[in-house]
Design a protein around this motif. Structure first.
Motif, PDB file in Angstrom:
ATOM      1  N   ASN A 141       3.845   1.730  -0.999  1.00  0.00           N
ATOM      2  CA  ASN A 141       4.605   1.960  -2.221  1.00  0.00           C
ATOM      3  C   ASN A 141       3.719   2.058  -3.461  1.00  0.00           C
ATOM      4  OD1 ASN A 141       7.350   1.964  -1.191  1.00  0.00           O
ATOM      5  ND2 ASN A 141       6.891  -0.126  -0.580  1.00  0.00           N
ATOM      6  N   SER A 142       2.456   2.362  -3.252  1.00  0.00           N
ATOM      7  CA  SER A 142       1.558   2.442  -4.399  1.00  0.00           C
ATOM      8  C   SER A 142       1.085   3.878  -4.592  1.00  0.00           C
ATOM      9  CB  SER A 142       0.338   1.558  -4.159  1.00  0.00           C
ATOM     10  OG  SER A 142      -0.477   2.159  -3.169  1.00  0.00           O
ATOM     11  N   ARG A 143       0.233   4.049  -5.563  1.00  0.00           N
ATOM     12  CA  ARG A 143      -0.418   5.336  -5.814  1.00  0.00           C
ATOM     13  C   ARG A 143      -1.123   5.842  -4.556  1.00  0.00           C
ATOM     14  NH1 ARG A 143      -6.080   5.846  -7.261  1.00  0.00           N
ATOM     15  NH2 ARG A 143      -6.444   7.847  -8.234  1.00  0.00           N
ATOM     16  N   ILE A 144      -1.800   4.931  -3.849  1.00  0.00           N
ATOM     17  CA  ILE A 144      -2.512   5.316  -2.635  1.00  0.00           C
ATOM     18  C   ILE A 144      -1.524   5.760  -1.551  1.00  0.00           C
ATOM     19  CG2 ILE A 144      -4.110   4.527  -0.842  1.00  0.00           C
ATOM     20  CD1 ILE A 144      -5.415   4.496  -3.521  1.00  0.00           C
ATOM     21  N   LEU A 201       0.828  -1.204   0.000  1.00  0.00           N
ATOM     22  CA  LEU A 201       0.000   0.000   0.000  1.00  0.00           C
ATOM     23  C   LEU A 201       0.868   1.261   0.000  1.00  0.00           C
ATOM     24  CD1 LEU A 201      -2.990   0.955   0.211  1.00  0.00           C
ATOM     25  CD2 LEU A 201      -2.594   1.187   2.644  1.00  0.00           C
TER      26      LEU A 201
END
Lengths: 357, 251
Positions: free
Chosen positions: A214-217, A212
């Protein structure tokens, strides 16, 4: 690659601790390691809320208690008296009830642990959602105070309610059978399995949260931490994202509460106390706020020491002191300042400026 | 056709009318500058358009949509990007990550998909990274991509902020004093960059104090003073306008 290595190292460490305890005949340490693991599940969730999204919560012991207490009550409180009621008959029809015998040999009808667990976590999530909508509009110490208020309410409810056992809490909570031959319970015979159940859960949590982050979010959450106004103008629905991450961390706290309660065979009001919430915040701070592995490491160390009784009756005082010292001298956490940076500057082999999450 | 239409916009802060009955339009594909002395209400105007502040009265239309009551993130999603007078970098994130946040409105992976790292999020993530690196390259700051954004020199931060705004692929870009704090070389650079952005088809609305920059690059100029419109027109006309000269030079 670095992420996979870190995870692999963590897995190996978990196994190594178990083996070491087996060889040295100190398997009893695994009990505290298991309990630390469940607290750590809450800690990593709180770490994402505090360190990454930049929101504080002094009410997470409340969510832990909601999970633990509901699951404990539903799996121990006898529904035999109400067996004619529509609700109980409905539950029975859905196969969500089990019968057994209480300690005096009387008939006992309770909710199955799976259903109780699911219900407890859902309730915690719903409460987090409903509380989060108004409360997360606040910032800084206002948010801290509002969540503190929530924590106090849950604590006093647990203490005041006879359904939840008042000051005694709920005891004789039955094991939580996960699958045939494997259940969450604290007996010495199932110590090793339970150690792995707990750590499996924590590592799963770490994997999900790291994905999470390391994601867009995750970037959106960190942007909220950096500047809520600028994040909003980049199209990040800051109110919704703060709410979602708050609910997610509450769910992790509730799951931790459910599992630890079944592992310990009971739960008492001290689990809901404000000092517990302060302790969780202190641990996240010691770990370095935006540092999932750091929070996890410090959580194991401090919880383990605390559970072993190293701090004696000064337990809460120690955690309070830790919080003050960290804020004064190492706001980035002790792992980052002392070991991390010094090693980096000494070695100079590692690439500088990379994120150490 | 006008991309942005502002009608009778008013913003009151207690007894102060920061923006007083301002109406203007911004035509597609042009650079429009808003100038005026300090306290003229320029930044307030930007905050009203981007949704950071609600107007007291009046109406803002963008591409035909009424922006009234919309939150800043929905306005951003419609294609309006902005930069800030005093650069707002996201602390704790690298320059590249800052720009990657700009791709937020152009990507859609949700909470669950991100946690489970579903296969379709991989290609999106790759695309986000690729576009962001390209933009850092375009702005000439690709070499500091992995440095923490807040540790960069001011000019570099400004460039990263530009890249971040451009990453949103906006159709309207609001620039709040893009040349503030820059030396004359950097200012000229920013001027060329803004023209290039317009040539990419992005409409630009800018607030700026640097008159030579404004006169150089603007297609149209709106002059505000104490929240009111004083003049509006092409740069040559504004330079000749007696009202404007009075405000800037005194009587």
């Amino acid at each position: 690659m670095k992420r996979i290595i870190a995870l692999l190292v963590a897995c190996l460490l978990v196994i190594a601790v178990e083996l070491l305890c087996s060889w040295t005949g100190t398997l009893y340490y695994l009990t505290q390691m298991t309990m630390s693991a469940y607290y750590s599940l809450l800690i990593i969730g709180l770490c994402v809320v505090m360190g990454y999204a930049g929101q504080i919560s002094l009410g997470h012991a409340g969510f832990f208690a909601i999970g633990g207490y509901l699951s404990a009550a539903l799996t121990t409180r006898n529904l035999l008296l109400f067996h004619d009621s529509l609700l109980v008959r409905g539950l029975d029809f859905a196969g969500l009830l089990v019968t057994g015998k209480d300690i005096y040999g009387g008939a006992l009808v309770v909710v199955t642990p799976w259903a109780a667990c699911l219900f407890a976590v859902l309730v915690a999530a719903t409460i987090a959602f409903l509380i989060g909508i108004p409360v997360l509009k606040l910032k800084g110490h206002y948010l801290a105070m509002a969540t503190l208020g929530f924590g106090i309410i849950i604590y006093r409810l647990a203490l005041a309610s006879s359904y939840f056992g008042g000051a005694d809490g709920i005891s004789a909570v039955r094991p939580f059978p996960l699958c045939p031959g494997l259940s969450v319970s604290g007996g010495p015979s199932t110590r090793v399995e339970n150690y792995y159940i707990a750590w499996g859960l924590v590592l799963l949590g770490v994997i999900l949260l790291r994905n999470l982050i390391n994601s867009r979010i995750g970037r959106a959450l960190r942007a909220i931490h950096g500047s809520e106004e600028a994040a909003e103008s980049m199209g990040v629905d800051t109110a919704r994202y703060k709410l979602y991450i708050f609910v997610l961390s509450a769910v992790l706290a509730a799951i931790a509460g459910v599992f630890l309660t079944h592992y310990n065979g009971g739960i008492g009001p001290s689990e809901a106390s404000v000092m517990k919430s302060v302790r969780y915040v202190a641990i996240v701070a010691v770990g370095g706020m935006a540092h999932l592995w750091g929070a996890l490491t410090m959580s194991i160390v401090l919880n383990f020491l605390s559970l072993r009784g190293v701090f004696g009756t000064y337990d809460d005082a120690i955690f309070g002191t830790i919080l003050i010292l960290i804020m004064l001298f190492a706001p980035e956490g002790i792992l980052r300042i002392n070991v991390g940076q010094k090693l980096l500057s000494l070695g100079g082999v590692f690439k500088k400026g990379g994120r150490k999450d | 056709m006008a991309l942005l239409e502002v009608e009778n916009l008013q913003k009151r802060f207690g007894g102060l009318l920061a923006v007083d009955d301002v109406s203007f339009t911004v035509k597609q594909g042009l650079i429009k500058a808003v100038i005026g002395p300090n306290g003229a209400g320029k930044t307030t105007l930007f905050n009203l358009i981007s949704g950071a502040l609600p107007p007291t009265s009046g109406r803002i239309r963008y591409n035909g949509d009424d922006l009234g009551g919309k939150k800043p993130h929905s306005i951003a999603a419609l294609g309006i990007a902005r930069t800030y007078q005093n650069v707002k970098m996201f602390a704790g994130m690298t320059a590249l990550e800052n720009v990657m946040v700009g791709r937020h409105v152009r990507s859609r992976s949700g909470f669950l998909a991100s946690m489970l790292k579903m296969p379709w999020t991989w290609s999106e993530e790759k695309e986000i990274r690729k576009r962001s690196v390209e933009l850092l390259d375009l702005l000439g700051v690709a070499d500091v991509a992995d440095k923490e954004a807040t540790s960069l020199a001011f000019g570099q931060q400004r460039a990263v902020e530009f890249a971040r705004a451009l990453a949103m692929e906006p159709s309207l870009l609001l620039l709040d004093e893009p040349a503030a704090g820059l030396n004359i070389y950097e200012t000229a650079e920013v001027g060329r960059l803004i023209v290039r952005i317009r040539d990419l088809g992005i409409t630009v609305l800018l607030v700026e104090h640097d008159m030579s920059l404004v006169m150089d690059i603007s297609d149209e100029i709106l002059v505000l003073s104490f929240g009111q419109t004083i003049a509006e027109g092409i740069p040559a006309a504004i330079q000749q306008d007696p009202e404007v000269i009075k405000i800037y030079l005194g009587e």
